[in-house]
Scaffold this motif. Sequence first.
Motif, PDB file in Angstrom:
ATOM      1  N   VAL A  76       0.831  -1.214   0.000  1.00  0.00           N
ATOM      2  CA  VAL A  76       0.000   0.000   0.000  1.00  0.00           C
ATOM      3  C   VAL A  76       0.865   1.264   0.000  1.00  0.00           C
ATOM      4  O   VAL A  76       0.703   2.142  -0.830  1.00  0.00           O
ATOM      5  N   TYR A  80      -1.452   6.374  -2.001  1.00  0.00           N
ATOM      6  CA  TYR A  80      -2.129   5.349  -2.802  1.00  0.00           C
ATOM      7  C   TYR A  80      -3.439   5.927  -3.345  1.00  0.00           C
ATOM      8  O   TYR A  80      -3.969   6.911  -2.829  1.00  0.00           O
ATOM      9  N   ILE A  82      -7.230   4.493  -4.117  1.00  0.00           N
ATOM     10  CA  ILE A  82      -8.013   3.309  -3.746  1.00  0.00           C
ATOM     11  C   ILE A  82      -8.380   2.458  -4.965  1.00  0.00           C
ATOM     12  O   ILE A  82      -8.327   1.221  -4.923  1.00  0.00           O
ATOM     13  N   VAL A 133       1.136  -0.363   5.571  1.00  0.00           N
ATOM     14  CA  VAL A 133      -0.028   0.532   5.703  1.00  0.00           C
ATOM     15  C   VAL A 133       0.342   1.731   6.579  1.00  0.00           C
ATOM     16  O   VAL A 133       0.861   1.566   7.684  1.00  0.00           O
ATOM     17  N   ASP A 135      -1.944   4.744   6.411  1.00  0.00           N
ATOM     18  CA  ASP A 135      -3.154   5.554   6.574  1.00  0.00           C
ATOM     19  C   ASP A 135      -4.134   4.876   7.526  1.00  0.00           C
ATOM     20  O   ASP A 135      -4.599   3.762   7.268  1.00  0.00           O
ATOM     21  N   HIS A 137      -7.093   5.474   7.952  1.00  0.00           N
ATOM     22  CA  HIS A 137      -8.434   5.374   7.357  1.00  0.00           C
ATOM     23  C   HIS A 137      -8.521   4.330   6.237  1.00  0.00           C
ATOM     24  O   HIS A 137      -9.583   4.149   5.641  1.00  0.00           O
ATOM     25  N   LEU A 138      -7.406   3.659   5.929  1.00  0.00           N
ATOM     26  CA  LEU A 138      -7.411   2.714   4.803  1.00  0.00           C
ATOM     27  C   LEU A 138      -8.486   1.641   4.972  1.00  0.00           C
ATOM     28  O   LEU A 138      -9.224   1.344   4.021  1.00  0.00           O
ATOM     29  N   TRP A 139      -8.581   1.055   6.172  1.00  0.00           N
ATOM     30  CA  TRP A 139      -9.519  -0.044   6.372  1.00  0.00           C
ATOM     31  C   TRP A 139     -10.953   0.392   6.062  1.00  0.00           C
ATOM     32  O   TRP A 139     -11.713  -0.358   5.426  1.00  0.00           O
ATOM     33  N   LYS A 141     -11.872   2.516   3.954  1.00  0.00           N
ATOM     34  CA  LYS A 141     -12.028   2.705   2.509  1.00  0.00           C
ATOM     35  C   LYS A 141     -12.061   1.380   1.746  1.00  0.00           C
ATOM     36  O   LYS A 141     -12.648   1.300   0.678  1.00  0.00           O
ATOM     37  N   ILE A 142     -11.380   0.358   2.310  1.00  0.00           N
ATOM     38  CA  ILE A 142     -11.203  -0.870   1.524  1.00  0.00           C
ATOM     39  C   ILE A 142     -12.018  -2.049   2.049  1.00  0.00           C
ATOM     40  O   ILE A 142     -12.178  -3.053   1.361  1.00  0.00           O
ATOM     41  N   THR A 159       2.394  -2.729   9.443  1.00  0.00           N
ATOM     42  CA  THR A 159       2.411  -1.275   9.630  1.00  0.00           C
ATOM     43  C   THR A 159       3.470  -0.889  10.648  1.00  0.00           C
ATOM     44  O   THR A 159       3.848  -1.701  11.506  1.00  0.00           O
TER      45      THR A 159
END
Length: 470
Positions: A76, A80, A82, A133, A135, A137-139, A141-142, A159
């Motif tokens: 990631v 990135y 998304i 990882v 970010d 907030h990634l989880w 978003k994905i 991470t």
Amino acid sequence: MGAESSGVFSYHKEDELVGIEGDKNLLMGWLMNEEQRQTVVSVVGMGGSGKTTLVARTFKDEIVKRHFECYAWITVSQSYVIEDLLRRLIKEFHKAKKEEVPADMNAMSYNELLEILVNYLETKRYLVVLDDVWDVHLWDKIRFSFPDKQLGSRVMLTTRREDIASSSFGVESHVHKIQPLERGDAWELFSMKAFSSYPNKSCSTEKLVEKCEGLPLAIVALSGLMSSKKSLTEWSTIYNSLNWHLTNNPLLEPMKSILLFSFNDLPYRLKQCFLYCSLFPEDHVIVNHRLITLWIAEGFVEHVEGLTPEKVANSYLMELIFRNMLQQRFRGPLVACKMHDLLREIALSIAKKEKFCAVHDGSETVEETGALRLSIQTTNGEIGSCTGISRLRSFLVFATGVSSFSFSNKLPFDLKLLKVLDLEDVPLDCLPDNLTSLFNLKYLNLSGTPITELPESIGKLRNLQALNIR
């Protein structure tokens, strides 16, 4: 429900991990246990600690591969898009099963890519690795890409940030925290890289390994540098000029780049706070309250409505710890922190280049460097002459193993702009005469000094906000 563990592992040649069966088996247990609900497994540690290597070894295990119907690994990193992550996931899943990758994916929208992925995964037990990882907030978003049909699917992530690893993912989760190598394992790894056979340990090589503080990336990089050095004199020279090598030697550039990623990702204010920590001596355990007060006096802490400066500064400190930039410690009953030796060396080289701060040992003459902050770390109770540093904002003195210390009755230079004077634990007999001319002084730390009374003239320091005399 979350579970947490700590792992320690050792290495052998070609950087392959050995002695990690316990760690690997733990991860495999979480991946293949009876739990049918989707589960997130996070592996966390500072840059270069071996997170990706451990997860890769687990991911590639044939038993793991047979347990899941499909699997994908994507990196990631800090920046990135998304949609790009979704495209890469779709490609990886199809390639792993030697299936034809859907055409025209580059023209597809987020919703179209999401639909392909969900349709592909919803009837399968899958394994996904999200490597590196950054970010938090990634989880969110994905996560919609990974349907949970109670088939025992797993998502692993690596991470450097503990706040990401311990996030509330809304599903079952486990955290595995990578621990530094034990001293014996660190020496074994270093020896295998640096020497063809085990040599007698020299003082400088032991110190160099200790400076790595169990960080595999650093051990491998420095042992590679040492492998071309054959004499004790050369090893000693490397140790004594390590800061120069970190700045100039191309052999250490890959390691430096990996460690710099963490620094470069920091917001501006946190960069200042982090660099400030390099003013403390190597291996110094810094009491949190002292550090926070210094940051506030320097003006690094922004005003936040409804919060005290101390609370804001503490949030900065917690952020640096969560990011594995500082290590949490205790000094007696007091909450404290410490900087990894190599991160400190890198911080010092950045600070010197940016004229942020400088560190001297007290014996040398301190000449014009343009640095705004100065730390004198003396072992003989003296400070050499200081010239041309009237722009100084912070002046810290650390006197190690000395029974007396003197400024010769005066501070050694004109410091009209000084905001911070920190003399904690310095065996001062009396305060310098010209102390009261420091009318911009905001923080004066005399804690641990033999000084028992303050002159009345201390009242002239009209801008003083914090005086520590305990």
